[in-house]
Every structure is written in C-alpha cells, then in structure tokens.
Design a protein around this motif. Structure first.
Motif, short mmCIF file in Angstrom:
data_model
loop_
_atom_site.label_atom_id
_atom_site.label_comp_id
_atom_site.label_asym_id
_atom_site.label_seq_id
_atom_site.Cartn_x
_atom_site.Cartn_y
_atom_site.Cartn_z
N PRO A 41 0.82 -1.21 0.00
CA PRO A 41 0.00 0.00 0.00
C PRO A 41 0.85 1.26 0.00
O PRO A 41 1.97 1.29 0.54
N LEU A 42 0.34 2.30 -0.60
CA LEU A 42 1.03 3.58 -0.62
C LEU A 42 0.97 4.23 0.77
O LEU A 42 -0.05 4.12 1.47
N PRO A 43 2.02 4.88 1.19
CA PRO A 43 2.02 5.51 2.53
C PRO A 43 1.07 6.70 2.58
O PRO A 43 0.84 7.38 1.58
N ILE A 44 0.54 6.93 3.77
CA ILE A 44 -0.34 8.08 4.02
C ILE A 44 0.36 9.00 5.00
O ILE A 44 0.71 8.60 6.12
N ALA A 45 0.57 10.23 4.59
CA ALA A 45 1.28 11.18 5.44
C ALA A 45 0.39 11.62 6.59
O ALA A 45 -0.76 12.02 6.38
N PRO A 46 0.89 11.57 7.81
CA PRO A 46 0.09 12.04 8.94
C PRO A 46 -0.07 13.56 8.90
O PRO A 46 0.83 14.29 8.47
N VAL A 47 -1.23 14.04 9.33
CA VAL A 47 -1.48 15.48 9.39
C VAL A 47 -1.26 15.91 10.83
O VAL A 47 -2.13 15.76 11.69
N GLU A 48 -0.06 16.43 11.09
CA GLU A 48 0.33 16.79 12.45
C GLU A 48 0.03 18.26 12.73
O GLU A 48 0.09 19.10 11.84
N PRO A 49 -0.29 18.59 13.98
CA PRO A 49 -0.64 19.97 14.30
C PRO A 49 0.59 20.87 14.38
O PRO A 49 1.70 20.42 14.67
N HIS A 50 0.38 22.16 14.12
CA HIS A 50 1.42 23.16 14.31
C HIS A 50 1.50 23.46 15.80
O HIS A 50 0.54 23.94 16.42
N LEU A 51 2.62 23.16 16.42
CA LEU A 51 2.72 23.18 17.88
C LEU A 51 2.42 24.54 18.52
O LEU A 51 1.80 24.57 19.59
N PRO A 52 2.80 25.66 17.91
CA PRO A 52 2.39 26.94 18.52
C PRO A 52 0.88 27.09 18.63
O PRO A 52 0.38 27.70 19.59
N ARG A 53 0.16 26.53 17.68
CA ARG A 53 -1.31 26.59 17.77
C ARG A 53 -1.83 25.67 18.87
O ARG A 53 -2.85 25.96 19.50
N VAL A 54 -1.15 24.56 19.09
CA VAL A 54 -1.53 23.68 20.20
C VAL A 54 -1.36 24.42 21.53
O VAL A 54 -2.24 24.38 22.40
N GLU A 55 -0.24 25.11 21.66
CA GLU A 55 0.00 25.86 22.90
C GLU A 55 -1.05 26.96 23.07
O GLU A 55 -1.52 27.22 24.18
N ARG A 56 -1.42 27.62 21.97
CA ARG A 56 -2.44 28.66 22.07
C ARG A 56 -3.80 28.07 22.46
O ARG A 56 -4.56 28.67 23.24
N ALA A 57 -4.09 26.89 21.95
CA ALA A 57 -5.33 26.23 22.32
C ALA A 57 -5.36 25.95 23.82
O ALA A 57 -6.40 26.14 24.48
#
Length: 567
Positions: A178-194
C-alpha cells in the motif's frame, strides 16, 4: 516479471489493502474482475440493488475503519451507486466503487449501457477515474485506496472498460505494498495557544465530532477531559465517542438531535474546543445564537473545513488524535490545571433537571418509551444503525451510546433505506457482534429487497421499526412551516403495509407490538430468534400516529411536544 491478467493484479491490490469482502452485482461489463475474484479468498455478497451494495460497503467501512468495496457493471449499475457515494462523502466514509464499462472504442457511439459515470460521480467522490491503459490499473487502485483513507476520508470510483479488463500486464505482488499516508500533524504553537485559551476560559466545553471516531481519538478525548476536568459534548456523528454515563458528559446540542441540558450547557459555555466537527446546520441552528459571545477552537484534518460555516477564534489543521496527543503532552509539561468543578457541577444540575420523559405507558405507544427499552435491554457492545426521519431525532435525543463506531447514522445525506444494507455491512465486519437496525415504516421499504441478501448469507440482526403510518418528519415540517398535512399519510386498511408478512416473504420473521408492556418481551424474543434462525427479525412497534419531536430554529428556543420538567 511474469505476465498475469490485469484483473488478477487488481485483486492482489484489494487483498493487500485489507479487503476481505465485497458487495456487488455481476454484469457483462465487469465479468473479468469477477473471474479474478473467484478463487481469491475475497468473500462476495450478491446484492439486489447496487445502491444496497454501496450502503453495505459503507456500514462495513464505518465499523472497522477500512475501505469498503462495492462492485457493479456498466450503465445503470453506476448511476444506482450515486446515492451511496453521496452518503459516504457527506459522512467522510472511505469507500471504493468499481464499475464496469463498455469497450473503449464504443464509448463515443452510445453503446449499450455506456454512460460517463466518471463525470457523473465527480461531485460526490474524492476521485473518480477511468482506467484507460491496463498497465495503470494496479497503480490507480493503489492511489484510490490512498485517497480514500487520507486526510478527510471519503469515497472514490474506478471505471473499468471491458477491453482494458481483458488484458495482461507484468506484475509481481510480492514486490507491492500500500502507498504511505502522510500524517497530518498539528502546528505546535497553535496547540500551545489552544491550551492557553482553555485555561483562560471559565466554562469550556469539548465538542467531539465525527472526526474523533474516524481518527480513533476517543481515548484521547476522555484523557484530556479527565486531565483538565472539562465537560464533553458530542455531535450526532460523534455519538459513541464519549461514554454517556460519564460524569463529564454534557449531552448533545442541536435543533433536532439534542438534549435540553445539552443545549443549555452549550449556551452557558464560554469556549468550545470543536474536534472534527462540521458545524452542520441541524447542530447549530441559527448561527447568531450558536456563536453568541463564546470563543471557538476548531480542529479539523481538512483545511477547507475551517471557516466554512463561521470563522473560529483559532483554527488548527490536524488529525484529531495527533492534536489531542500534543495538547495532552503540553498540558502535562506545563502541569496545567484550573478548577472547573463549579462548572462541572452546574452541568450535573442541568443533566438532572432539564430532561425529557421516556417512561410513558400509554397506548398508542409513545416513541421515547421504545428507546427506554432499547437502552435497558441492549449491552453497550451492540451495534446500532439508523437513518433519517423522526426516529433519527428521537434516537439522538433518547438513545445512549458508550462506544465508538457502535452507533452509526447516515447523518448528512440521510438516504431512506440505508439501515438494512448498512446492518448487513456491519454484521459482515463483526460477525460475532449483535447488530440492531432502528427504522421507520416508510424508509424500511426503500431497500427492503436487501433482506434477501441477509437471508441468503445467514446474516442475523434485529430490526426495530417505529411505525406511525406517516411520513412523520415531513408531516411535522408541513405543519410547522405551512400549516398543512398533505401527501404524507401512508395508512390504509388496518395497518397499511403488512411489514411482518414482508419479512416472512423473505424467509425472515417478525412480530407487531401495540402495548408498551409487550415491548421488552418482544425485543428479547427477536434477539433470540435472530440467533436461532441466523436471519433478520423485525419488531414492528405501532406508535402514535401524529407524534412530534422536540425541534426549533434556535438552540435557545426549542418547541417541546410533551410537558417537560422545569420548562
């Protein structure tokens, strides 16, 4: 490298992608694929209508998270699949529809059952493509699975001209994967703001949408909620992502499928962390009321979902599980804490006081009583499927769900008839599980022919029908909006269509219930009968004919059809 029939290569791809069952109807233009499948080990169920095949593949995919596969021949087979494709794209369900096609040289000559299914399907798929060169086939199928599963999941369609299916190509399955699927990771500064925004709030809510279930993030939702002490609400598509008997459960907001305490909790919240939620119009109602003065954080794997309905105070593009992992990690590193106990206590008070009754013992039976029995009889591990109508709204209001993927509803497209084929798909994915379809009397007959599939292949499940002998939701809408009641009454003779006899015509069984006192015993009979006969069993519940649901256009102004406490 050896030469093999191209459809053999396609079957190799299907197997390696985790497909162990397909749903379809053979026809002349798809026979080379069926020939390759014959000894492949992939099970196949012969459906009675191609729309049924798509809904079976849909139910199968919702249950195990893999890509469901539906197969049809050329022409009307493909057009019959469009409703299923629309349902899948609306609810973000990974699915592959495979259609046969007339030979390539005849496509411009109006050949028999030749239709441009690719262009027809494009608006309701993530990708629709026709294989024009045999050597492309395995790679197109690989890409189809990658597209169906990546980002916001959804359906794809592959059209196979008959002449292309008959060719041979060089192929070695041992070198393929199977072809790989790239994970959609969060932008960490936005995580901190959340995290900042959560801790700045006084009355925050976590809103778990369908993306929590699709992203297998339910455990992280519970971990975050318990870590910070923040109440959790669910959307209709997120039902089952958080246990409804949990102290932090705060219900469901909406103008149809909602609890009174859910709406009030939402109205009192000052911040909403929305996870994989679309802000559908039946959830939000009037946007000015829904938004109010509260702040919103919107997390979604699909960038174009953010801001589609309204602009959030903070948008984060991410897989829900990866975002929650990062948020939990940030909270632990900061040793973040805030006392939300007063807010949790307030939600608890609302849960105890802003309720709707379900203990009716009147005749005709009132619909909430049916869901009371369902909640008491079936274990949390049972799988439920339900579609569209008053019964969907009652289900959202009264039925409880505690496990992800165990409460399945075609929430956005809402095709009538979805439940029977979807239940077949669920049971095919989980043969040892108990499966229940909750249906209405009108929608039941849209794809009732798929009962034959369940009977032929020994697929048992319980069907609980709420029969008011009306197009109940449309009657209610007509009355509210136009003050009329026209073309919605389907009652004739004693009970209208004899649904028990319909079950018997397909080799199945059923019973009709008029008294609320008989509900529990009849449902228990159906559970045992389904196991004993290995076929679907119907419990037809005759409910009051002109029953209404709680409804409105704003979440702060719901119309209650029955007396409620502390109104």
């Amino acid at each position: 490298m050896a030469k093999v029939p191209v459809m053999q290569a396609v079957v190799d791809v299907l197997k390696s992608e985790g497909v162990d069952i397909t749903f379809g109807c053979p026809g002349a233009a798809i026979l080379p694929l069926y020939a390759a499948m014959e000894d492949s080990g992939i099970e196949h169920l012969i459906v009675r209508h191609e729309e049924g095949a798509t809904h079976m593949a849909d139910g199968w995919a919702r249950t195990n998270g893999k890509v469901g596969v539906a197969i049809g021949t050329s022409g009307p087979a493909g057009t019959n699949m469009i409703t299923g494709l629309y349902t899948a794209i609306a609810d973000s369900i990974p699915m592959l529809c495979i259609t046969g096609q007339a030979v390539s040289s005849k496509l411009h000559q109006e050949a028999f059952q030749a239709v441009d299914i690719v262009d027809i399907a494009k608006p309701v798929t993530k990708w629709a493509v026709q294989v024009k060169e045999a050597a492309q086939a395995p790679w197109i199928f690989r890409e189809a699975f990658r597209i169906a599963r990546s980002g916001r999941p959804g359906p794809v369609l592959i059209d196979l001209p008959l002449d292309v299916q008959k060719q041979e190509i060089e192929w070695d399955p041992s070198l393929d994967a199977p072809l790989p699927i790239a994970p959609v990771e969060p932008h960490l500064p936005r995580v901190e703001r959340a995290l900042d925004m959560l801790l700045e709030a006084d009355r925050p809510l976590i809103l778990a949408g369908g993306g929590v279930i699709l992203g297998d993030a339910h455990e992280q939702v519970r971990e975050l909620a318990e870590l910070l002490g923040v109440p959790v609400q669910i959307t209709l598509m997120g039902k089952g992502s958080f246990p409804e008997d949990h102290e932090l459960f705060a219900g469901m907001t909406g103008i149809q499928t909602s609890q009174r305490y859910g709406n009030q909790s939402f109205l009192e919240a000052d911040l909403v962390l929305a996870l994989g939620a679309r802000f559908g119009d039946r959830h939000t109602g009037a946007l000015d009321t829904y938004r109010g003065e509260r702040k919103f954080i919107h997390v979604d794997i699909e960038p174009t979902q953010i801001g589609k309905v309204f602009g959030p105070d903070l948008g984060i593009v991410s897989d829900t599980r990866l975002f929650l992992d990062a948020l939990i990690d940030a909270a632990r590193k900061r040793k973040a804490s805030k006392d939300f106990s007063a807010w949790v206590a307030r939600v608890g008070v609302l849960k105890q006081t802003l309720t709707r009754p379900d203990d009716y013992d009147t005749v005709p039976i009132k619909a909430p009583r049916v869901y009371r029995e369902i909640n008491q009889i079936f274990p949390p591990e049972a799988y439920f499927v339900t579609a569209i109508g008053l019964y969907q709204i009652w289900g959202g209001q009264f039925q409880t769900a505690h496990l992800p993927r165990h409460y399945q509803v075609c929430g956005q497209a809402g095709p009538l008839g979805w439940e029977i084929p979807a239940a077949i798909g669920v049971k095919s994915a989980k043969p040892d599980a108990e499966v229940v379809a909750v249906v209405g009397d009108y929608g039941f007959q849209f794809l009732v022919e798929e009962l034959a599939v369940a009977a032929q292949y020994d697929i048992p499940f319980v069907i609980i029908m709420l029969n008011n002998e009306y197009l109940g939701l449309i009657r209610q809408a007509e009355g509210d909006a136009f003050g009329m009641k026209t073309e919605v009454d389907i009652h004739y003779d004693d009970h209208g269509t004899d649904n028990v006899k319909i079950m018997e015509a397909y080799g199945c069984s059923g019973r009709r219930v008029f008294e609320p006192a008989d509900l529990a015993d009849t449902i228990e009979w159906a559970r045992k009968e389904a196991v004993a006969t290995s076929r679907p069993v119907l419990v037809e519940v005759m409910i009051e004919r002109e029953a209404n649901t709680a409804r409105g256009i704003r979440i702060d102004a719901m119309i209650e059809p029955e007396p409620v406490p502390n109104a």
